[in-house]
Write a protein that holds these residues in place. Sequence first.
Motif, PDB file in Angstrom:
ATOM      1  N   UNK A 170       0.807  -1.222   0.000  1.00  0.00           N
ATOM      2  CA  UNK A 170       0.000   0.000   0.000  1.00  0.00           C
ATOM      3  C   UNK A 170       0.842   1.275   0.000  1.00  0.00           C
ATOM      4  N   UNK A 171       2.140   1.168   0.214  1.00  0.00           N
ATOM      5  CA  UNK A 171       2.966   2.371   0.419  1.00  0.00           C
ATOM      6  C   UNK A 171       2.976   3.297  -0.781  1.00  0.00           C
ATOM      7  N   UNK A 172       3.147   2.746  -1.961  1.00  0.00           N
ATOM      8  CA  UNK A 172       3.314   3.585  -3.146  1.00  0.00           C
ATOM      9  C   UNK A 172       2.076   4.413  -3.450  1.00  0.00           C
ATOM     10  N   UNK A 173       0.913   3.920  -3.060  1.00  0.00           N
ATOM     11  CA  UNK A 173      -0.336   4.620  -3.364  1.00  0.00           C
ATOM     12  C   UNK A 173      -0.916   5.345  -2.155  1.00  0.00           C
ATOM     13  N   UNK A 174      -0.195   5.378  -1.050  1.00  0.00           N
ATOM     14  CA  UNK A 174      -0.705   6.057   0.144  1.00  0.00           C
ATOM     15  C   UNK A 174      -0.841   7.553  -0.117  1.00  0.00           C
ATOM     16  N   UNK A 175      -1.926   8.129   0.377  1.00  0.00           N
ATOM     17  CA  UNK A 175      -2.170   9.568   0.196  1.00  0.00           C
ATOM     18  C   UNK A 175      -1.521  10.339   1.341  1.00  0.00           C
ATOM     19  N   UNK A 176      -0.715  11.330   1.001  1.00  0.00           N
ATOM     20  CA  UNK A 176      -0.066  12.174   1.999  1.00  0.00           C
ATOM     21  C   UNK A 176      -0.994  13.335   2.345  1.00  0.00           C
ATOM     22  N   UNK A 215       1.954  14.865  -5.251  1.00  0.00           N
ATOM     23  CA  UNK A 215       0.549  15.099  -4.903  1.00  0.00           C
ATOM     24  C   UNK A 215       0.345  14.899  -3.416  1.00  0.00           C
ATOM     25  N   UNK A 216      -0.442  15.768  -2.825  1.00  0.00           N
ATOM     26  CA  UNK A 216      -0.722  15.695  -1.392  1.00  0.00           C
ATOM     27  C   UNK A 216      -1.939  16.560  -1.106  1.00  0.00           C
ATOM     28  N   UNK A 217      -2.433  16.490   0.121  1.00  0.00           N
ATOM     29  CA  UNK A 217      -3.556  17.326   0.556  1.00  0.00           C
ATOM     30  C   UNK A 217      -3.136  18.102   1.800  1.00  0.00           C
ATOM     31  N   UNK A 218      -3.744  19.273   1.982  1.00  0.00           N
ATOM     32  CA  UNK A 218      -3.467  20.064   3.176  1.00  0.00           C
ATOM     33  C   UNK A 218      -4.802  20.457   3.804  1.00  0.00           C
ATOM     34  N   UNK A 219      -5.004  20.022   5.061  1.00  0.00           N
ATOM     35  CA  UNK A 219      -6.289  20.189   5.723  1.00  0.00           C
ATOM     36  C   UNK A 219      -6.069  20.764   7.124  1.00  0.00           C
ATOM     37  N   UNK A 220      -7.157  20.808   7.909  1.00  0.00           N
ATOM     38  CA  UNK A 220      -7.123  21.459   9.221  1.00  0.00           C
ATOM     39  C   UNK A 220      -7.741  20.544  10.276  1.00  0.00           C
ATOM     40  N   UNK A 221      -7.477  20.835  11.528  1.00  0.00           N
ATOM     41  CA  UNK A 221      -7.966  19.992  12.617  1.00  0.00           C
ATOM     42  C   UNK A 221      -8.198  20.796  13.884  1.00  0.00           C
ATOM     43  N   UNK A 222      -8.833  20.121  14.866  1.00  0.00           N
ATOM     44  CA  UNK A 222      -8.917  20.601  16.256  1.00  0.00           C
ATOM     45  C   UNK A 222      -9.677  21.905  16.406  1.00  0.00           C
ATOM     46  N   UNK A 223     -10.664  22.140  15.551  1.00  0.00           N
ATOM     47  CA  UNK A 223     -11.464  23.345  15.723  1.00  0.00           C
ATOM     48  C   UNK A 223     -12.256  23.253  17.014  1.00  0.00           C
ATOM     49  N   UNK A 224     -12.650  24.398  17.543  1.00  0.00           N
ATOM     50  CA  UNK A 224     -13.454  24.437  18.765  1.00  0.00           C
ATOM     51  C   UNK A 224     -14.425  25.601  18.648  1.00  0.00           C
ATOM     52  N   UNK A 225     -15.213  25.825  19.709  1.00  0.00           N
ATOM     53  CA  UNK A 225     -16.146  26.938  19.686  1.00  0.00           C
ATOM     54  C   UNK A 225     -17.482  26.562  19.077  1.00  0.00           C
ATOM     55  N   UNK A 226     -18.412  27.519  19.028  1.00  0.00           N
ATOM     56  CA  UNK A 226     -19.757  27.255  18.525  1.00  0.00           C
ATOM     57  C   UNK A 226     -19.743  26.789  17.073  1.00  0.00           C
ATOM     58  N   UNK A 247     -11.993   5.641  -2.519  1.00  0.00           N
ATOM     59  CA  UNK A 247     -11.305   4.365  -2.652  1.00  0.00           C
ATOM     60  C   UNK A 247      -9.868   4.347  -2.185  1.00  0.00           C
ATOM     61  N   UNK A 248      -9.427   5.380  -1.484  1.00  0.00           N
ATOM     62  CA  UNK A 248      -8.059   5.408  -0.968  1.00  0.00           C
ATOM     63  C   UNK A 248      -7.893   4.324   0.090  1.00  0.00           C
ATOM     64  N   UNK A 249      -6.802   3.584   0.034  1.00  0.00           N
ATOM     65  CA  UNK A 249      -6.584   2.449   0.930  1.00  0.00           C
ATOM     66  C   UNK A 249      -5.559   2.727   2.024  1.00  0.00           C
ATOM     67  N   UNK A 250      -4.790   3.815   1.908  1.00  0.00           N
ATOM     68  CA  UNK A 250      -3.771   4.116   2.917  1.00  0.00           C
ATOM     69  C   UNK A 250      -3.505   5.610   2.945  1.00  0.00           C
ATOM     70  N   UNK A 251      -3.252   6.132   4.142  1.00  0.00           N
ATOM     71  CA  UNK A 251      -2.919   7.552   4.294  1.00  0.00           C
ATOM     72  C   UNK A 251      -1.707   7.703   5.198  1.00  0.00           C
ATOM     73  N   UNK A 281     -11.566   1.179   6.759  1.00  0.00           N
ATOM     74  CA  UNK A 281     -10.725   0.235   6.029  1.00  0.00           C
ATOM     75  C   UNK A 281      -9.496   0.863   5.405  1.00  0.00           C
ATOM     76  N   UNK A 282      -9.013   1.969   6.009  1.00  0.00           N
ATOM     77  CA  UNK A 282      -7.840   2.670   5.499  1.00  0.00           C
ATOM     78  C   UNK A 282      -6.649   2.410   6.413  1.00  0.00           C
ATOM     79  N   UNK A 283      -5.537   1.973   5.843  1.00  0.00           N
ATOM     80  CA  UNK A 283      -4.302   1.837   6.616  1.00  0.00           C
ATOM     81  C   UNK A 283      -3.799   3.236   6.979  1.00  0.00           C
ATOM     82  N   UNK A 284      -3.386   3.416   8.220  1.00  0.00           N
ATOM     83  CA  UNK A 284      -3.092   4.752   8.754  1.00  0.00           C
ATOM     84  C   UNK A 284      -1.662   4.805   9.283  1.00  0.00           C
ATOM     85  N   UNK A 285      -0.934   5.832   8.904  1.00  0.00           N
ATOM     86  CA  UNK A 285       0.397   6.100   9.451  1.00  0.00           C
ATOM     87  C   UNK A 285       0.485   7.582   9.785  1.00  0.00           C
TER      88      UNK A 285
END
Length: 344
Positions: A170-176, A215-226, A247-251, A281-285
């Motif tokens: 799964x390594x070669x196709x893992x999404x960063x 190729x990669x994605x950039x996202x956000x986390x840990x929001x709080x408040x109303x 259909x991504x199998x690993x991240x 069902x996604x492998x996680x690292x």
Amino acid sequence: MDFDAVLLLSFGGPEAPDQVMPFLENVTRGRGIPTERLAAVAEHYLHFGGVSPINGINRGLIEQLRAELVETGLELPVYFGNRNWEPYVEDAVKAMRDNGVRRAAVFATSAWGGYSSCMQYVEDIARGREAAGERAPELVKLRQYYDHPLFVEMFAESIADAAATLPAELRDDARLVFTAHSIPLAARSRCGEDLYARQVAYASALVAAAAGYRDYDQVWQSRSGPPQVPWLEPDVGDHLSALAQAGVKAVIVCPIGFVSDHIEVVWDLDNELREQAAESGIAFARASTPNADRRFARLVVDLINEMREGREPIRTQAPPGLEAPPLQGCSINGALCTPRCVKP
């Protein structure tokens, strides 16, 4: 500009169960956060015995920094101060005053610009000096370092280490996926238009290139408040759901916005997001943060020497077609480094 001490300035965290709620009350004071919301967040800390990893990591980094200073011929004492829990910055600055420190370099454990990531540390410096009174030492907050070559190198290496833990097929196709702490949309223009978001996006591009990912994605986390208050999106959990549907199998998740594996990394990613990935069902690292890596200490010393020697900052060269966002300089004695930084 010479220094006779270094202050490591950080966020702080509880180190016992009975400290969790007082710590959270310090963090949220004046924001009108309901008690039940604080109790819910407290459970994240209690899951780890009421101990945040951040203070232990910072103590480890301080030991590395002391060794690096000696090795480079700068045998400066290193002090430790926090905004929200012991050891408080006010006590650290008082100790510096009592020990005869005249001017100290201040290294904040945040690589970014913006209010929460930079200006609040400037306010901490001003508050610490006010507490110390007339003989307070001069305090110089070192510059932001999100594109320093060692910062990029450490994260690129941690991505490779994380990828190696995935099943070989799964390594070669893992999404960063890069993630950083979200902020309210209303805060985007403080300290420069979209400065924080632009810096995070730029650092993600630098690290992805160094790690060999086009190729990669950039996202956000840990929001709080109303929930009705809009924050930077997409959220990392929502994004993981979208990847599963595609259909991504690993991240490989890289917490680019954090310099240590503190509670919002070990809970939000290592527990909640990892569980979500397993259910999908996604492998996680998860890539590690710099923590107490000796190279992180070397980065601090390099920032100090920039100020001492008056030289230009060392920055990772931008890939073709990518424009580097502004790099704000030092702040002295709590004075703002740019007039565009405004309090919320």
